[in-house]
Design a protein around this motif. Structure first.
Motif, PDB file in Angstrom:
ATOM      1  N   GLU A  97     -31.168  42.627  29.155  1.00 48.83           N
ATOM      2  CA  GLU A  97     -29.809  43.163  28.978  1.00 48.83           C
ATOM      3  C   GLU A  97     -29.773  44.644  29.318  1.00 48.83           C
ATOM      4  N   ALA A  98     -30.732  45.404  28.778  1.00 48.93           N
ATOM      5  CA  ALA A  98     -30.764  46.850  29.021  1.00 48.93           C
ATOM      6  C   ALA A  98     -31.008  47.157  30.492  1.00 48.93           C
ATOM      7  N   ALA A  99     -31.900  46.408  31.123  1.00 50.93           N
ATOM      8  CA  ALA A  99     -32.203  46.646  32.533  1.00 50.93           C
ATOM      9  C   ALA A  99     -30.992  46.357  33.409  1.00 50.93           C
ATOM     10  N   LEU A 100     -30.283  45.269  33.102  1.00 52.58           N
ATOM     11  CA  LEU A 100     -29.106  44.912  33.893  1.00 52.58           C
ATOM     12  C   LEU A 100     -28.022  45.964  33.754  1.00 52.58           C
ATOM     13  N   GLU A 101     -27.751  46.377  32.525  1.00 50.59           N
ATOM     14  CA  GLU A 101     -26.662  47.324  32.296  1.00 50.59           C
ATOM     15  C   GLU A 101     -27.027  48.724  32.780  1.00 50.59           C
ATOM     16  N   PHE A 102     -28.312  49.067  32.759  1.00 47.18           N
ATOM     17  CA  PHE A 102     -28.743  50.319  33.378  1.00 47.18           C
ATOM     18  C   PHE A 102     -28.448  50.292  34.876  1.00 47.18           C
ATOM     19  N   GLY A 103     -28.688  49.126  35.491  1.00 47.52           N
ATOM     20  CA  GLY A 103     -28.373  48.978  36.908  1.00 47.52           C
ATOM     21  C   GLY A 103     -26.899  49.184  37.192  1.00 47.52           C
ATOM     22  N   PHE A 104     -26.047  48.679  36.305  1.00 47.32           N
ATOM     23  CA  PHE A 104     -24.601  48.878  36.479  1.00 47.32           C
ATOM     24  C   PHE A 104     -24.263  50.370  36.479  1.00 47.32           C
ATOM     25  N   ARG A 105     -24.744  51.069  35.456  1.00 48.20           N
ATOM     26  CA  ARG A 105     -24.395  52.481  35.316  1.00 48.20           C
ATOM     27  C   ARG A 105     -24.989  53.315  36.446  1.00 48.20           C
ATOM     28  N   LYS A 106     -26.216  53.001  36.821  1.00 45.32           N
ATOM     29  CA  LYS A 106     -26.886  53.753  37.882  1.00 45.32           C
ATOM     30  C   LYS A 106     -26.123  53.672  39.200  1.00 45.32           C
ATOM     31  N   ARG A 107     -25.425  52.547  39.399  1.00 41.54           N
ATOM     32  CA  ARG A 107     -24.715  52.329  40.654  1.00 41.54           C
ATOM     33  C   ARG A 107     -23.235  52.704  40.580  1.00 41.54           C
ATOM     34  N   GLY A 108     -22.827  53.336  39.492  1.00 44.73           N
ATOM     35  CA  GLY A 108     -21.478  53.877  39.429  1.00 44.73           C
ATOM     36  C   GLY A 108     -20.474  53.096  38.619  1.00 44.73           C
ATOM     37  N   ALA A 109     -20.853  51.965  38.054  1.00 46.34           N
ATOM     38  CA  ALA A 109     -19.936  51.212  37.194  1.00 46.34           C
ATOM     39  C   ALA A 109     -19.863  51.881  35.824  1.00 46.34           C
ATOM     40  N   SER A 110     -18.784  51.608  35.092  1.00 47.36           N
ATOM     41  CA  SER A 110     -18.635  52.183  33.749  1.00 47.36           C
ATOM     42  C   SER A 110     -19.498  51.464  32.732  1.00 47.36           C
ATOM     43  N   PRO A 132     -20.853  47.195  31.416  1.00 46.81           N
ATOM     44  CA  PRO A 132     -20.556  45.764  31.536  1.00 46.81           C
ATOM     45  C   PRO A 132     -19.074  45.476  31.306  1.00 46.81           C
ATOM     46  N   ALA A 133     -18.562  44.500  32.038  1.00 52.13           N
ATOM     47  CA  ALA A 133     -17.161  44.103  31.879  1.00 52.13           C
ATOM     48  C   ALA A 133     -16.954  43.258  30.624  1.00 52.13           C
ATOM     49  N   TYR A 134     -18.046  42.750  30.060  1.00 49.33           N
ATOM     50  CA  TYR A 134     -18.008  41.904  28.858  1.00 49.33           C
ATOM     51  C   TYR A 134     -19.421  41.901  28.288  1.00 49.33           C
ATOM     52  N   PRO A 135     -19.612  41.436  27.065  1.00 48.12           N
ATOM     53  CA  PRO A 135     -20.964  41.441  26.492  1.00 48.12           C
ATOM     54  C   PRO A 135     -21.925  40.595  27.324  1.00 48.12           C
ATOM     55  N   THR A 136     -22.985  41.191  27.776  1.00 45.33           N
ATOM     56  CA  THR A 136     -23.967  40.507  28.607  1.00 45.33           C
ATOM     57  C   THR A 136     -24.653  39.391  27.818  1.00 45.33           C
ATOM     58  N   ILE A 137     -24.796  38.240  28.446  1.00 47.83           N
ATOM     59  CA  ILE A 137     -25.481  37.095  27.849  1.00 47.83           C
ATOM     60  C   ILE A 137     -26.871  36.984  28.463  1.00 47.83           C
ATOM     61  N   VAL A 138     -27.888  37.053  27.633  1.00 49.62           N
ATOM     62  CA  VAL A 138     -29.263  36.789  28.066  1.00 49.62           C
ATOM     63  C   VAL A 138     -29.822  35.755  27.094  1.00 49.62           C
ATOM     64  N   GLY A 139     -29.758  34.486  27.492  1.00 50.54           N
ATOM     65  CA  GLY A 139     -30.151  33.409  26.599  1.00 50.54           C
ATOM     66  C   GLY A 139     -31.378  32.683  27.113  1.00 50.54           C
ATOM     67  N   ASP A 153     -40.043  28.785  29.366  1.00 47.72           N
ATOM     68  CA  ASP A 153     -38.599  28.839  29.103  1.00 47.72           C
ATOM     69  C   ASP A 153     -37.814  29.087  30.389  1.00 47.72           C
ATOM     70  N   LEU A 154     -36.562  28.709  30.340  1.00 47.52           N
ATOM     71  CA  LEU A 154     -35.571  29.227  31.277  1.00 47.52           C
ATOM     72  C   LEU A 154     -34.830  30.361  30.578  1.00 47.52           C
ATOM     73  N   VAL A 155     -34.291  31.288  31.360  1.00 46.58           N
ATOM     74  CA  VAL A 155     -33.425  32.320  30.793  1.00 46.58           C
ATOM     75  C   VAL A 155     -32.141  32.365  31.611  1.00 46.58           C
ATOM     76  N   LEU A 156     -31.024  32.188  30.912  1.00 47.71           N
ATOM     77  CA  LEU A 156     -29.701  32.213  31.527  1.00 47.71           C
ATOM     78  C   LEU A 156     -29.115  33.611  31.316  1.00 47.71           C
ATOM     79  N   VAL A 157     -28.780  34.259  32.424  1.00 54.89           N
ATOM     80  CA  VAL A 157     -28.221  35.610  32.355  1.00 54.89           C
ATOM     81  C   VAL A 157     -26.815  35.582  32.955  1.00 54.89           C
ATOM     82  N   ASP A 158     -25.835  35.962  32.142  1.00 56.77           N
ATOM     83  CA  ASP A 158     -24.422  35.999  32.539  1.00 56.77           C
ATOM     84  C   ASP A 158     -23.941  37.425  32.319  1.00 56.77           C
ATOM     85  N   GLY A 159     -23.689  38.139  33.414  1.00 58.43           N
ATOM     86  CA  GLY A 159     -23.281  39.535  33.298  1.00 58.43           C
ATOM     87  C   GLY A 159     -22.413  39.964  34.468  1.00 58.43           C
TER      88      GLY A 159
END
Length: 446
Positions: free
Chosen positions: A219-232, A234-241, A262-268
């Motif tokens: 979750e942290a890595a994905l959202e860091f990627g968003f911010r690093k690339r200029g997004a404000s 996540p548009a909604y709470p990131t799902i990492v299941g 395991d599988l991991v489902l990521v919705d972001g």
């Protein structure tokens, strides 16, 4: 704290908002549209969440300040935009950042009038005095709602109406939802860029995927990627299941460590200038699908592909769901999970144990954007410049007795698409869906 605008209107052109208001003015007749920008929400005591303006308010004004009210009314061949905004408080601005003054807002945002928010009760009765209908979303701003009802009982309004009440208080969605459903070039630019940011961030996130890693780390890595690339953000709470958590549709605790096998489902999805992207991929934590996991993944992938192929102008959105469900049912029959005839399964909807949600939703200023799915009791037909998702899935929580070998397999594949004149445009092509490519992505990222 407010969103501290980097630039007015988040870089959208003033002419865009002016054109939208003209469309609304043409629909208002002698009615009034009343919108609130929303208030800053408290997280606890004196700690505040970052402010985001209400979508309808931003759509017509471009203004991102909190505690504002916009009133639109027709006026001859055109109309008036009347804004009520908090007056400047220099002491408060030392803590929360500088705000614009009334004259600056009037000039920048094309308002006919701008008043202090504290004057709303003084002006609202006269502004409503001749309104045939009032468009206002009840239950969203209780303070404004009370003021609206109080104003309608004001002597000035009663006298001008001859004690007649307005024809009704109507939801603004009847004016705005269809407008927002069809995206213009500036909106599509933001959605495309948000999709690219999201896809690139997904790829980068996979470097952290592996046994023993916390869901919160992805979750942290994905959202860091968003911010690093200029997004404000996540548009909604990131799902990492991971594991069984992938079978919980809106899981967002992200508090479990991933395990081998395991599988991991990521919705972001990133939010860029208030517009959202929305992607889901399912990855093998160790880098390779098991035979059973891959067999389920292939069923979902086939349904995902069939849904996308069906997208085109003139096709009912319910038909997209129907073709994906058909593919999922065929796959579940092939795997021996469902028994009986396809027709019987579809009629009794026994597949919903494994696929309980719809295939698509609209996408835009809101992650589940506005726009009806039914028109005059019939499924809405797709038209150019609509943006939507295609997201089939299959879920096998441990509650499904007799299917132990499938336990805790949760797979969803989701992409964002634009309806074009001749078909559709995939807005998220940077992220593969083929199982072998997904495995390669995880392995190469190590």
């Amino acid at each position: 704290m407010d969103c501290n605008l980097k630039e007015p209107m988040l870089g959208f052109s003033p002419e865009l908002f002016e054109a939208r208001r003209k469309t609304v003015f043409s629909k208002l007749d002698n009615s009034v549209l009343l919108l609130s920008s929303g208030s800053v929400k408290k997280k606890s005591h004196d700690i505040e969440f970052p402010f985001r303006p209400e979508s309808d308010f931003f759509y017509l004004t471009g203004l991102c300040e909190s505690e504002c009210v916009a009133l639109l009314r027709s006026n001859g061949s055109d109309g008036d935009l009347v804004l009520f905004v908090p007056v400047r408080d220099l002491n408060k601005e030392r803590w929360t950042g500088e705000r614009m003054g009334l004259e600056e807002i009037k000039k920048r945002y094309g308002a006919t009038e701008v008043h202090g928010k504290h004057q709303l009760g003084q002006h609202l009765p006269s502004l409503l005095s001749q309104a045939g209908k009032i468009y206002f979303r009840t239950g969203t701003d209780h303070q404004l709602e009370e003021l609206l009802l109080s104003s309608l009982n004001h002597d000035q309004v009663q006298e001008s109406r001859g004690n007649r009440k307005p024809a009704g208080i109507l939801d603004p969605g009847s004016l705005l939802d269809d407008m927002r459903l069809f995206k213009d070039a500036e909106e599509l630019d933001r959605i495309r860029r948000a999709a690219v940011i999201t896809s690139e961030s997904f790829r980068e996130m996979l470097a952290y995927c592996g046994p023993g890693v916390g869901e919160w780390e992805l979750e942290a890595a994905l959202e860091f990627g968003f911010r690093k690339r200029g997004a404000s953000g996540p548009a909604y709470p990131t799902i990492v299941g991971s594991g069984g958590n992938g079978c919980v549709l809106h899981y967002s605790s992200n508090c479990q460590r991933m395990e081998s096998g395991d599988l991991v489902l990521v919705d972001g999805g990133a939010e860029l200038d208030l517009y959202a992207a929305d992607i889901t991929r399912t990855f093998p934590v160790s880098g390779s699908f098991s035979e059973i996991q891959k067999s389920v993944y292939e069923v979902v992938k086939e349904a995902h592909g069939c849904g996308i192929k069906r997208l085109a102008p003139g096709v009912a959105i319910e038909n997209i769901h129907e073709v994906t469900v058909m593919k999922l049912v065929e796959g579940l029959l092939d795997l021996g999970i469902l028994k009986g005839s396809t027709d019987e399964i579809l009629e009794k909807e026994t597949y919903k144990i494994f696929f309980p949600h719809k295939t698509s939703h609209w996408l835009g200023l809101d992650i589940h954007d506005v726009g009806t799915y039914m028109v005059q009791d019939r499924s809405r037909v797709l038209e150019p410049n609509m943006v939507l998702t295609v997201e089939p899935g299959l879920y096998f929580p441990s509650l499904n007795k007799g299917l132990e070998e499938f336990f805790n397999i949760g797979i969803r594949i989701e992409d964002d698409l634009l309806i074009t004149d001749s078909g559709s445009e995939l807005l998220t092509p940077q992220l593969p869906v083929n199982a072998e490519e997904i495995e390669s992505l995880v392995q190469v990222s190590k």
